[in-house]
Design an enzyme around this catalytic site. Sequence first.
Site, short mmCIF file in Angstrom:
data_model
loop_
_atom_site.label_atom_id
_atom_site.label_comp_id
_atom_site.label_asym_id
_atom_site.label_seq_id
_atom_site.Cartn_x
_atom_site.Cartn_y
_atom_site.Cartn_z
N GLN A 1 0.84 -1.19 0.00
CA GLN A 1 0.00 0.00 0.00
C GLN A 1 0.88 1.25 0.00
OE1 GLN A 1 -2.48 1.07 3.53
NE2 GLN A 1 -4.13 1.12 2.07
N HIS A 76 -3.31 4.37 -1.65
CA HIS A 76 -4.16 4.75 -0.51
C HIS A 76 -4.67 6.17 -0.73
CE1 HIS A 76 -6.02 4.88 3.24
NE2 HIS A 76 -5.05 4.49 4.04
N TYR A 81 -6.21 10.97 4.05
CA TYR A 81 -4.77 11.15 3.83
C TYR A 81 -4.52 11.99 2.57
CZ TYR A 81 -4.62 7.94 7.67
OH TYR A 81 -4.81 7.38 8.91
N ARG A 128 -7.98 2.65 -3.08
CA ARG A 128 -9.00 2.78 -2.03
C ARG A 128 -9.62 4.16 -2.02
NH1 ARG A 128 -8.35 0.48 4.04
NH2 ARG A 128 -10.60 0.43 3.78
N GLY A 200 -17.10 -2.26 8.74
CA GLY A 200 -18.18 -2.64 9.63
C GLY A 200 -18.91 -3.92 9.26
N GLY A 221 -11.29 -5.57 8.30
CA GLY A 221 -10.17 -4.95 8.98
C GLY A 221 -10.02 -5.48 10.39
C1 LIG Z 1 -5.29 -0.62 13.79
C2 LIG Z 1 -5.78 -0.26 12.41
C3 LIG Z 1 -4.86 0.01 11.40
C4 LIG Z 1 -5.29 0.33 10.12
N1 LIG Z 1 -4.37 0.58 9.15
C5 LIG Z 1 -4.78 0.83 7.89
C6 LIG Z 1 -3.82 1.01 6.84
O1 LIG Z 1 -2.61 0.95 7.04
N2 LIG Z 1 -4.30 1.25 5.60
C7 LIG Z 1 -5.64 1.32 5.33
O2 LIG Z 1 -6.00 1.53 4.17
N3 LIG Z 1 -6.56 1.14 6.29
C8 LIG Z 1 -6.16 0.89 7.55
N4 LIG Z 1 -7.11 0.70 8.53
C9 LIG Z 1 -8.55 0.79 8.19
C10 LIG Z 1 -9.08 -0.59 7.82
O3 LIG Z 1 -8.48 -1.02 6.60
C11 LIG Z 1 -10.60 -0.58 7.62
O4 LIG Z 1 -10.96 0.32 6.60
C12 LIG Z 1 -11.36 -0.20 8.89
O5 LIG Z 1 -10.83 -0.89 10.00
C13 LIG Z 1 -12.85 -0.49 8.75
O6 LIG Z 1 -13.09 -1.85 8.42
P1 LIG Z 1 -13.53 -2.92 9.57
O7 LIG Z 1 -14.84 -2.44 10.10
O8 LIG Z 1 -13.64 -4.24 8.84
O9 LIG Z 1 -12.46 -2.91 10.61
C14 LIG Z 1 -6.69 0.38 9.83
C15 LIG Z 1 -7.62 0.09 10.84
C16 LIG Z 1 -7.17 -0.22 12.12
C17 LIG Z 1 -8.21 -0.54 13.17
#
Ligand SMILES: Cc1cc2nc3c(=O)[nH]c(=O)nc-3n(C[C@H](O)[C@H](O)[C@H](O)COP(=O)(O)O)c2cc1C
Length: 268
Positions: A1, A76, A81, A128, A200, A221
């Site tokens: 990424q 990304h 960002y 993304r 989510g 995630g």
């Molecule tokens: C600890 C943590 C680190 C994350 N790091 C990134 C990242 O490096 N790049 C990215 O695109 N999204 C990152 N995310 C966002 C996740 O990819 C995702 O979009 C977000 O957690 C929502 O999805 P979920 O509900 O399945 O967790 C991160 C999320 C968390 C909780």
Amino acid sequence: QLWHVGRMSHPDFHGGELPHAPSAINPHSKSFTPEGFKDTETPKEMTIEEIKQTILDYKKAAENAMRAGFDGVEIHSSNGYLLHQFFNRTSNVRTDEYGGSIENRARILFEVIDTIKEVMPENRIGLRLNPSLHGIFGMTMDEETIPTFDYIIEKLNQYNLAYLHLSEPFNDISEIPYAEKEIAKRYRPIYKGTLIINAGFDQERGNQFILEGLADAVAYGKPFISNPDLVERFAENAPLAEWDQATFYTPGEKGYTDYPKLSVSKLV
Ligand SMILES: Cc1cc2nc3c(=O)[nH]c(=O)nc-3n(C[C@H](O)[C@H](O)[C@H](O)COP(=O)(O)O)c2cc1C
């Protein structure tokens, strides 16, 4: 990424210099530094030369990824960002070719894709976007935000990308008049390539989206953080381990590589 955080950085990472962003607007958010979360500062507005150099940095990063043996890269352009900061009028008040109109605010993204295309096939590039991001990571939507994403996503059809990875809203945006509440529903008919949806989801809702043709795949995630064998658990309808938010952004293995697989947890 390939990830440039723009104004979400901190002078601690840049020898005391200000982070770069499309405009000198403080996101009034927090940046995670080696000393923990710190308040963000007002960034430096990038010059045209700095924008051009940053675009070349993406190319270099893609080249490095290929040399290191990766199959592809994900741009990304999401979650507040740098590239996302260019898209929104509330974070980009430039008056040159990178600000003002929708086309101008989206310009940097297409220049980044075009330059990465020079070093790897288009179908190795993923991307993304998080259109309805409001009130977190310093992002604020206005009436031009969704039309900007409409333009970007329609234009992405001109490329043969590996995939477009979209997020449903991260938080409750029911009170935000210009927010799109149903991202996959809006953009599945518009985007012709492979669509991944995120944010989510549990297994049931993920399956439902696939069944209804709202996405080709679902990205998980937080469930993956606490379940390294998430796919196997889904396949076996096994219970999921809960994640510990307190260790999301802390150094060390705790909360990072120490969540056991199901086979191991069964033994314990
Ligand atoms: C600890 C943590 C680190 C994350 N790091 C990134 C990242 O490096 N790049 C990215 O695109 N999204 C990152 N995310 C966002 C996740 O990819 C995702 O979009 C977000 O957690 C929502 O999805 P979920 O509900 O399945 O967790 C991160 C999320 C968390 C909780």
